[in-house]
Write an enzyme that holds these catalytic residues in place. Structure first.
Site, PDB file in Angstrom:
ATOM      1  N   GLY A 132       0.795  -1.225   0.000  1.00 11.10           N
ATOM      2  CA  GLY A 132       0.000   0.000   0.000  1.00 11.10           C
ATOM      3  C   GLY A 132       0.825   1.271   0.000  1.00 11.10           C
ATOM      4  O   GLY A 132       2.060   1.247  -0.039  1.00 11.10           O
ATOM      5  N   ILE A 167       1.297   3.424   2.359  1.00 13.02           N
ATOM      6  CA  ILE A 167       2.202   3.486   3.522  1.00 13.02           C
ATOM      7  C   ILE A 167       3.166   2.305   3.479  1.00 13.02           C
ATOM      8  O   ILE A 167       4.367   2.458   3.701  1.00 13.02           O
ATOM      9  CB  ILE A 167       1.406   3.434   4.850  1.00 13.02           C
ATOM     10  N   ASP A 186       0.722  -8.887   1.760  1.00  8.12           N
ATOM     11  CA  ASP A 186      -0.429  -8.092   1.324  1.00  8.12           C
ATOM     12  C   ASP A 186      -1.398  -9.035   0.614  1.00  8.12           C
ATOM     13  O   ASP A 186      -1.008 -10.132   0.183  1.00  8.12           O
ATOM     14  CB  ASP A 186       0.010  -6.966   0.362  1.00  8.12           C
ATOM     15  N   ILE A 230      -1.095   0.589  12.632  1.00  3.37           N
ATOM     16  CA  ILE A 230      -1.244   1.871  11.933  1.00  3.37           C
ATOM     17  C   ILE A 230      -2.662   2.003  11.376  1.00  3.37           C
ATOM     18  O   ILE A 230      -3.204   3.095  11.284  1.00  3.37           O
ATOM     19  CB  ILE A 230      -0.191   1.961  10.804  1.00  3.37           C
ATOM     20  N   SER A 231      -3.282   0.866  11.017  1.00  2.08           N
ATOM     21  CA  SER A 231      -4.605   0.869  10.374  1.00  2.08           C
ATOM     22  C   SER A 231      -5.627   1.633  11.210  1.00  2.08           C
ATOM     23  O   SER A 231      -5.771   1.385  12.406  1.00  2.08           O
ATOM     24  CB  SER A 231      -5.108  -0.562  10.203  1.00  2.08           C
ATOM     25  N   ASN A 232      -6.352   2.513  10.550  1.00  2.00           N
ATOM     26  CA  ASN A 232      -7.361   3.326  11.229  1.00  2.00           C
ATOM     27  C   ASN A 232      -8.724   2.662  11.248  1.00  2.00           C
ATOM     28  O   ASN A 232      -9.008   1.830  10.391  1.00  2.00           O
ATOM     29  CB  ASN A 232      -7.469   4.682  10.502  1.00  2.00           C
ATOM     30  N   ASP A 240       1.134  12.136  14.811  1.00  2.32           N
ATOM     31  CA  ASP A 240       0.645  13.301  15.557  1.00  2.32           C
ATOM     32  C   ASP A 240       1.809  14.020  16.256  1.00  2.32           C
ATOM     33  O   ASP A 240       1.829  15.244  16.366  1.00  2.32           O
ATOM     34  CB  ASP A 240      -0.395  12.860  16.598  1.00  2.32           C
ATOM     35  N   ARG A 247       3.772  15.779  13.475  1.00  2.11           N
ATOM     36  CA  ARG A 247       3.047  16.989  13.029  1.00  2.11           C
ATOM     37  C   ARG A 247       3.140  18.088  14.088  1.00  2.11           C
ATOM     38  O   ARG A 247       3.233  19.277  13.742  1.00  2.11           O
ATOM     39  CB  ARG A 247       1.573  16.657  12.785  1.00  2.11           C
ATOM     40  N   HIS A 265      -6.008   8.814  18.543  1.00  3.02           N
ATOM     41  CA  HIS A 265      -5.490   9.204  17.229  1.00  3.02           C
ATOM     42  C   HIS A 265      -6.643   9.480  16.277  1.00  3.02           C
ATOM     43  O   HIS A 265      -6.914   8.724  15.358  1.00  3.02           O
ATOM     44  CB  HIS A 265      -4.577   8.116  16.651  1.00  3.02           C
TER      45      HIS A 265
HETATM   46  P1  NAI Z   1      -3.573   1.759   0.820  1.00  2.00           P
HETATM   47  O1  NAI Z   1      -4.930   1.419   0.330  1.00  2.00           O
HETATM   48  O2  NAI Z   1      -2.657   2.491  -0.086  1.00  2.00           O
HETATM   49  O3  NAI Z   1      -2.827   0.442   1.296  1.00  2.00           O
HETATM   50  C1  NAI Z   1      -3.431  -0.497   2.108  1.00  2.00           C
HETATM   51  C2  NAI Z   1      -2.890  -1.854   1.730  1.00  2.00           C
HETATM   52  O4  NAI Z   1      -3.495  -2.809   2.614  1.00  2.00           O
HETATM   53  C3  NAI Z   1      -3.238  -2.264   0.296  1.00  2.00           C
HETATM   54  O5  NAI Z   1      -2.071  -2.660  -0.397  1.00  2.00           O
HETATM   55  C4  NAI Z   1      -4.188  -3.437   0.484  1.00  2.00           C
HETATM   56  O6  NAI Z   1      -4.098  -4.412  -0.525  1.00  2.00           O
HETATM   57  C5  NAI Z   1      -3.727  -3.962   1.834  1.00  2.00           C
HETATM   58  N1  NAI Z   1      -4.686  -4.839   2.491  1.00  2.00           N
HETATM   59  C6  NAI Z   1      -6.032  -4.763   2.528  1.00  2.00           C
HETATM   60  N2  NAI Z   1      -6.538  -5.795   3.218  1.00  2.00           N
HETATM   61  C7  NAI Z   1      -5.490  -6.514   3.672  1.00  2.00           C
HETATM   62  C8  NAI Z   1      -5.369  -7.685   4.435  1.00  2.00           C
HETATM   63  N3  NAI Z   1      -6.435  -8.330   4.909  1.00  2.00           N
HETATM   64  N4  NAI Z   1      -4.127  -8.151   4.685  1.00  2.00           N
HETATM   65  C9  NAI Z   1      -3.042  -7.505   4.218  1.00  2.00           C
HETATM   66  N5  NAI Z   1      -3.096  -6.393   3.485  1.00  2.00           N
HETATM   67  C10 NAI Z   1      -4.306  -5.914   3.204  1.00  2.00           C
HETATM   68  O7  NAI Z   1      -3.768   2.567   2.199  1.00  2.00           O
HETATM   69  P2  NAI Z   1      -2.682   3.422   2.989  1.00  2.00           P
HETATM   70  O8  NAI Z   1      -2.718   4.820   2.547  1.00  2.00           O
HETATM   71  O9  NAI Z   1      -1.395   2.694   2.969  1.00  2.00           O
HETATM   72  O10 NAI Z   1      -3.317   3.386   4.480  1.00  2.00           O
HETATM   73  C11 NAI Z   1      -3.379   2.192   5.211  1.00  2.00           C
HETATM   74  C12 NAI Z   1      -4.054   2.424   6.556  1.00  2.00           C
HETATM   75  O11 NAI Z   1      -3.289   3.301   7.384  1.00  2.00           O
HETATM   76  C13 NAI Z   1      -5.428   3.071   6.449  1.00  2.00           C
HETATM   77  O12 NAI Z   1      -6.306   2.442   7.362  1.00  2.00           O
HETATM   78  C14 NAI Z   1      -5.171   4.494   6.896  1.00  2.00           C
HETATM   79  O13 NAI Z   1      -6.328   5.117   7.423  1.00  2.00           O
HETATM   80  C15 NAI Z   1      -4.134   4.274   7.964  1.00  2.00           C
HETATM   81  N6  NAI Z   1      -3.376   5.477   8.321  1.00  2.00           N
HETATM   82  C16 NAI Z   1      -2.969   5.588   9.623  1.00  2.00           C
HETATM   83  C17 NAI Z   1      -2.265   6.682  10.055  1.00  2.00           C
HETATM   84  C18 NAI Z   1      -1.842   6.775  11.490  1.00  2.00           C
HETATM   85  O14 NAI Z   1      -1.353   7.848  11.890  1.00  2.00           O
HETATM   86  N7  NAI Z   1      -1.947   5.737  12.311  1.00  2.00           N
HETATM   87  C19 NAI Z   1      -1.940   7.776   9.149  1.00  2.00           C
HETATM   88  C20 NAI Z   1      -2.346   7.542   7.793  1.00  2.00           C
HETATM   89  C21 NAI Z   1      -3.054   6.434   7.411  1.00  2.00           C
END
Ligand code: NAI
Length: 335
Positions: A13, A15, A36, A121-123, A154, A157, A183
């Site tokens: 993904g 991140i 993934d 990290i997942s929200n 956070d 930032r 968060h």
């Molecule tokens: P993205 O959609 O670019 O990547 C997510 C990845 O997770 C994708 O490659 C997808 O195929 C994979 N995925 C989905 N289901 C899965 C599973 N069951 N097992 C393994 N992989 C799986 O999303 P991005 O931008 O990377 O964000 C990921 C998460 O991080 C989101 O929930 C987002 O809200 C959260 N996040 C958390 C932050 C924090 O400060 N804790 C800050 C920014 C984002």
């Protein structure tokens, strides 16, 4: 020190990719497992594997027991799997999809690497960490010292935006600002009054400026979501922040580094002093955590809050308990 195995779940993904690269660059890591659900993760692993650092790197998908292979023997598991926000969405809007993803991945951790440190990290982190805890508890392997909700973005930032607000935008690295609470939006409570070095008095006497800065830190993620206009949320700054926390934990847990303190959203149900400061019996809260060989060595108190920070704490407490309960109920009372 024997080399470490780190697994990144959701590694293909936005991140996951830069985060995997940063982990690959850590010389203490000798085995990097990228998992993934999308097959491109094998390409991400092949790409990362050419970097001339020690870690061997492999990509795994759901086929061929990929999760089992990725997790077996892992010392540290970092989870950025799930869907990110689009404009107009709150982190809570992600619950329906991401809750199940985190539940299943936590089950994998319980089955294949129950002693690993787990960084979520997942929200919405306010709920996904309680979900992971419930899954680990049900499997009889929950160690509250080893489960962390990553709130480092956070913290990052807070330094960057405070430095900008006081007209010294290049001085962000000098500032350490504890961020407590949760968060998401108003649950994020940056304790600017405890900044080291102290922020100038002129910031605190200008109420409007202070409020605007705190609001910007709390809702900083929206700036990225809006600027990306539907293409996702923070990925690069999050990968940086997630790695920063992982590196601190690796240093304290495996390399004997002392005095490493970093805020994280952790289990505080048994920390009576923290409960007293908060004024509520909450199971999870972000506090400055002293890290060590067991993960959480010590939870640091919130300390002295300004009267405005006390108000912000009340706003945080208006939302956070519900998010925790929602996560707990998702496992305890599945529909
Ligand atoms: P993205 O959609 O670019 O990547 C997510 C990845 O997770 C994708 O490659 C997808 O195929 C994979 N995925 C989905 N289901 C899965 C599973 N069951 N097992 C393994 N992989 C799986 O999303 P991005 O931008 O990377 O964000 C990921 C998460 O991080 C989101 O929930 C987002 O809200 C959260 N996040 C958390 C932050 C924090 O400060 N804790 C800050 C920014 C984002």
């Amino acid at each position: 020190m024997p080399g470490l195995k780190v697994a990144v779940l959701g590694a293909a993904g936005g991140i996951g990719q830069p985060l995997s690269l940063l982990v690959k660059m850590n010389p203490a890591v000798t085995d990097l497992a990228l998992f993934d659900v999308v097959p491109v993760v094998r390409g991400v692993a092949a790409d990362c594997s050419h970097v001339d650092s020690p870690a061997t790197t492999a990509g795994y998908t759901k086929d061929d027991e990929g999760l089992k292979q990725a997790l077996t023997g892992a010392d540290l598991v970092i989870i950025p799997a799930g869907v990110p926000r689009k404009p107009g969405m709150t982190r809570d809007d992600l619950f329906n999809i991401n809750a199940g993803i985190v539940r299943d991945l936590a089950q994998g951790i319980a089955d294949f690497c129950p002693k690993a440190f787990v960084l979520i990290i997942s929200n919405p982190v306010n709920s996904t960490v309680p979900i992971a805890a419930e899954v680990l508890k049900a499997a009889g392997v929950f160690d509250p010292k080893r489960l962390f909700g990553v709130t480092t973005l956070d913290v990052v930032r807070s330094s960057t935006m405070s430095a900008q607000a006081i007209g010294k935008p290049n001085s962000a690295p000098e500032y350490t600002i504890p961020v407590v609470g949760g968060h998401s939006g108003v649950t994020i409570l940056p304790l600017l009054s405890q900044a080291k070095p102290a922020l100038p008095e002129s910031l605190f006497s200008d109420t409007e400026k202070l409020k605007a800065l705190i609001h910007r830190i709390q809702f900083g993620g929206d700036e990225v979501v809006e600027a990306k206009a539907g293409a996702g949320s923070a990925t690069l700054s999050m990968a940086y922040a997630g790695y920063k926390f992982a590196e601190q934990l690796i240093g304290a847990a495996f390399q004997g580094k002392k005095g490493v303190v970093a805020p994280s959203y952790v289990y505080v149900a048994e920390a009576k002093d923290i409960q007293q400061e908060i004024g509520q019996d909450l199971a999870f809260f972000s506090v400055p955590v002293e890290l060590g060989p067991n993960g959480v060595e010590k939870l640091h108190p919130l300390g002295q809050l300004s009267s405005y920070e006390k108000e912000l704490l009340q706003a945080c407490l208006g939302e956070l308990p519900g998010s925790i309960t929602k996560g707990v109920n998702f496992i305890q009372q599945p529909k």
